[in-house]
Scaffold this motif. Structure first.
Motif, mmCIF file in Angstrom:
data_model
loop_
_atom_site.group_PDB
_atom_site.id
_atom_site.type_symbol
_atom_site.label_atom_id
_atom_site.label_comp_id
_atom_site.label_asym_id
_atom_site.label_seq_id
_atom_site.Cartn_x
_atom_site.Cartn_y
_atom_site.Cartn_z
ATOM 1 N N THR A 107 8.905 0.333 -2.429
ATOM 2 C CA THR A 107 7.788 1.168 -2.881
ATOM 3 C C THR A 107 6.673 0.320 -3.486
ATOM 4 O O THR A 107 5.481 0.630 -3.326
ATOM 5 N N ARG A 108 7.046 -0.741 -4.182
ATOM 6 C CA ARG A 108 6.017 -1.649 -4.711
ATOM 7 C C ARG A 108 5.194 -2.240 -3.573
ATOM 8 O O ARG A 108 3.949 -2.273 -3.629
ATOM 9 N N GLU A 109 5.859 -2.710 -2.512
ATOM 10 C CA GLU A 109 5.131 -3.259 -1.371
ATOM 11 C C GLU A 109 4.254 -2.192 -0.710
ATOM 12 O O GLU A 109 3.136 -2.477 -0.270
ATOM 13 N N TYR A 110 4.783 -0.948 -0.639
ATOM 14 C CA TYR A 110 4.001 0.134 -0.031
ATOM 15 C C TYR A 110 2.719 0.389 -0.827
ATOM 16 O O TYR A 110 1.618 0.484 -0.266
ATOM 17 N N ILE A 111 2.834 0.511 -2.160
ATOM 18 C CA ILE A 111 1.671 0.832 -2.991
ATOM 19 C C ILE A 111 0.675 -0.320 -2.984
ATOM 20 O O ILE A 111 -0.550 -0.101 -2.981
ATOM 21 N N GLU A 112 1.154 -1.556 -2.984
ATOM 22 C CA GLU A 112 0.235 -2.689 -2.926
ATOM 23 C C GLU A 112 -0.557 -2.712 -1.622
ATOM 24 O O GLU A 112 -1.699 -3.178 -1.601
ATOM 25 N N ARG A 113 0.015 -2.173 -0.559
ATOM 26 C CA ARG A 113 -0.672 -2.201 0.735
ATOM 27 C C ARG A 113 -1.557 -0.978 0.959
ATOM 28 O O ARG A 113 -2.693 -1.093 1.435
ATOM 29 N N HIS A 114 -1.035 0.222 0.615
ATOM 30 C CA HIS A 114 -1.764 1.457 0.943
ATOM 31 C C HIS A 114 -2.325 2.174 -0.278
ATOM 32 O O HIS A 114 -3.275 2.946 -0.145
ATOM 33 N N GLY A 115 -1.740 2.000 -1.444
ATOM 34 C CA GLY A 115 -2.103 2.795 -2.608
ATOM 35 C C GLY A 115 -1.037 3.839 -2.907
ATOM 36 O O GLY A 115 0.009 3.897 -2.257
ATOM 37 N N LYS A 116 -1.309 4.678 -3.884
ATOM 38 C CA LYS A 116 -0.340 5.687 -4.308
ATOM 39 C C LYS A 116 -0.502 6.960 -3.485
ATOM 40 O O LYS A 116 -1.594 7.543 -3.447
ATOM 41 N N PRO A 117 0.555 7.439 -2.826
ATOM 42 C CA PRO A 117 0.454 8.720 -2.117
ATOM 43 C C PRO A 117 0.550 9.883 -3.101
ATOM 44 O O PRO A 117 0.866 9.710 -4.279
ATOM 45 N N VAL A 118 0.315 11.084 -2.587
ATOM 46 C CA VAL A 118 0.428 12.268 -3.441
ATOM 47 C C VAL A 118 1.889 12.573 -3.731
ATOM 48 O O VAL A 118 2.267 12.866 -4.866
ATOM 49 N N ALA A 119 2.750 12.488 -2.709
ATOM 50 C CA ALA A 119 4.159 12.853 -2.900
ATOM 51 C C ALA A 119 5.022 12.111 -1.902
ATOM 52 O O ALA A 119 4.583 11.769 -0.787
ATOM 53 N N PHE A 120 6.268 11.873 -2.310
ATOM 54 C CA PHE A 120 7.317 11.371 -1.435
ATOM 55 C C PHE A 120 8.265 12.527 -1.122
ATOM 56 O O PHE A 120 8.625 13.304 -2.015
ATOM 57 N N TYR A 121 8.680 12.635 0.139
ATOM 58 C CA TYR A 121 9.598 13.692 0.586
ATOM 59 C C TYR A 121 10.885 13.011 1.020
ATOM 60 O O TYR A 121 10.896 12.263 2.000
#
Length: 463
Positions: A192-206
């Motif tokens: 998740t850290r790698e995801y946020i560093e690349r795309h930013g924070k999403p609204v929700a995880f499902y």
């Protein structure tokens, strides 16, 4: 006023007899219409005059059939089925009842007996539940479906491992892929850290109801949130848990596609390790998204940048709280941590501090913005032979202590400690068993004890 349930034939008989009573129809004609003898028509007329329309209702209604098997016979069949044929279907169970027990019963009758006893379900009960499809979300980054797929990704070239998949609900775009040893909290924190560093924070995880996202125990301590859920709350990211795999079908279907296409792509590339796979996955995602991704209904991207006060390293962490004793000590996971005396630590006696474990294996004790220096003493570490040789005056005592330790059952770490397979290094090695292998605590709930047919029959007899 009494309501009667009458069949179509009984209603026709009642109408014909009422016409006879009114003189509109002769008895001979009524007998011809009803297909009865004159004597039977007179009997029905007497019953109609005495009991009314209720007298024409069949008296066999609500009573068991004369050809019905006795209760003793039905109980005998059920006892035999529970003891020997609990998982048999009606047709196969009937064949064995005739062959081995000499009991002849119709297949449909046996099916009804098994349904009443709870040994079989009819077709409607066995029909799978329908799941209606839903529309995609409108914007990219509005809902990210997350799942871990355990598979032989390297076939026979490497070990079985888990692929963490992040897929956008609006576009079916693979947002992030990461190969890990197992599906655990530290693996999701790192991915998740790698995801946020690349795309930013999403609204929700499902996600599903894995223990990383949802506390599945009925008696949850504290606020009942998991460590990953607490980190997502601090980052203002919602976690939604699906009630069924079909509800997050987009990521489940993506797993099936990856288990086919990605496995073959890595075979052609000669990839056999997790590190090689993680280096290969970004290029594969571009080809996959070019082939399968779809445009969103709304072109806006709802990913949000990190706020100035948000730090991924300090939030994506396994965090617990401990109270500092008067000796500037605290206990964590069967280990004793002694804080180095200084102006900050001496003022923390009786106060609570944060014990933080990071996905990379580092360990910190924090209070506010301060990181406290410490010394560690592992309480389950055993006496080794080198210590016995160096302390010559304590040879006999240490030898006796080592022999007693070998006879005792090895002590285990706390049951609520995190899975550390995703940490490269850490401070808490697993205890060593008598055979020299590390003792790993079982994950998940213990399996339910299977009840044998003989035990089930014995329970029925004792009831």
């Amino acid at each position: 006023m009494t309501v009667l349930a009458m069949s179509h034939g009984e209603l026709s008989r009642f109408d014909t007899l009422m016409r006879v009573e009114r003189g509109e129809l002769r008895v001979d004609d009524a007998a011809a219409v009803l297909g009865l003898r004159r004597r039977q028509v007179f009997r029905l007329l007497d019953r109609l005059r005495s009991d009314g329309a209720a007298g024409l209702v069949s008296r066999k209604r609500g009573r068991p059939s004369n050809r019905r098997y006795s209760d003793a016979m039905r109980e005998q069949i059920i006892a035999i089925l529970r003891e020997h044929y609990a998982d048999f279907g009606p047709t196969l169970a009937r064949e064995y009842l005739i062959e081995r027990h000499g009991i002849t019963v119709a297949c449909e009758t046996l099916r009804q007996i098994m349904i009443a006893a709870g040994l079989w379900k009819d077709r409607d009960a066995r029909r799978p539940r329908p799941y209606q499809p839903r529309y995609r979300r409108d914007c990219r980054g509005e809902l990210i479906q997350v799942d871990g797929s355990k598979h032989w990704w390297f076939e026979d070239r490497g070990p079985q491992c888990t692929l963490l998949v992040y897929i956008d609900d609006a576009t079916s775009e693979l947002m992030h892929l990461k190969m890990v040893e197992s599906e655990n909290a530290f693996a999701y924190m790192d991915a998740t850290r790698e995801y946020i560093e690349r795309h930013g924070k999403p609204v929700a995880f499902y996600s599903d109801k894995h223990s990383v996202f949802r506390n599945n125990r009925a008696s949850a301590n504290g606020d009942g949130m998991t460590h990953f859920g607490r980190a997502m709350e601090a980052l203002n990211i919602e976690i939604i848990c699906a009630n069924s795999p079909q509800a997050k079908g987009r990521v489940e279907r993506a797993n099936l596609t990856l288990q086919d296409r990605l496995v073959k792509a890595m075979r052609l590339a000669g990839i056999a390790t997790i590190a090689e796979a993680n280096a290969f996955l970004p290029g594969y995602m571009e080809r996959h998204n070019h082939r399968f991704a779809k445009p969103a209904f709304d072109p806006r991207d709802l990913h949000r940048p990190l706020a100035a006060h948000e730090d991924l390293r300090t939030e994506l962490v396994w965090r617990e709280w401990r109270t500092v004793s008067k000796a500037l000590a605290l206990h964590y996971n069967k280990a004793l941590f002694l804080l180095e005396p200084n102006a900050i630590s001496e003022a923390l006696v009786g106060k609570r501090v944060e014990v933080c474990e990071y996905p990379d294996g580092s360990f910190e004790i924090r209070h506010g913005d301060h990181t406290l220096p410490y010394r560690m003493h592992d309480k389950i570490r055993q006496v080794n032979q080198a210590a016995i040789v160096e302390n010559k005056h304590l040879d006999a005592a240490l030898l006796m202590a080592r022999l007693m330790q070998e006879q005792l059952t090895p002590r285990k770490r706390n049951n609520n400690e995190p899975c550390r397979r995703s940490q490269p290094t850490h401070l808490f090695p697993a205890p060593i068993g008598p055979d020299g292998t590390p003792i790993k605590r079982p994950r998940g709930r213990p399996p339910l004890r299977r009840i044998k047919p003989a035990d089930s029959a014995h329970r029925l007899e004792t009831c």
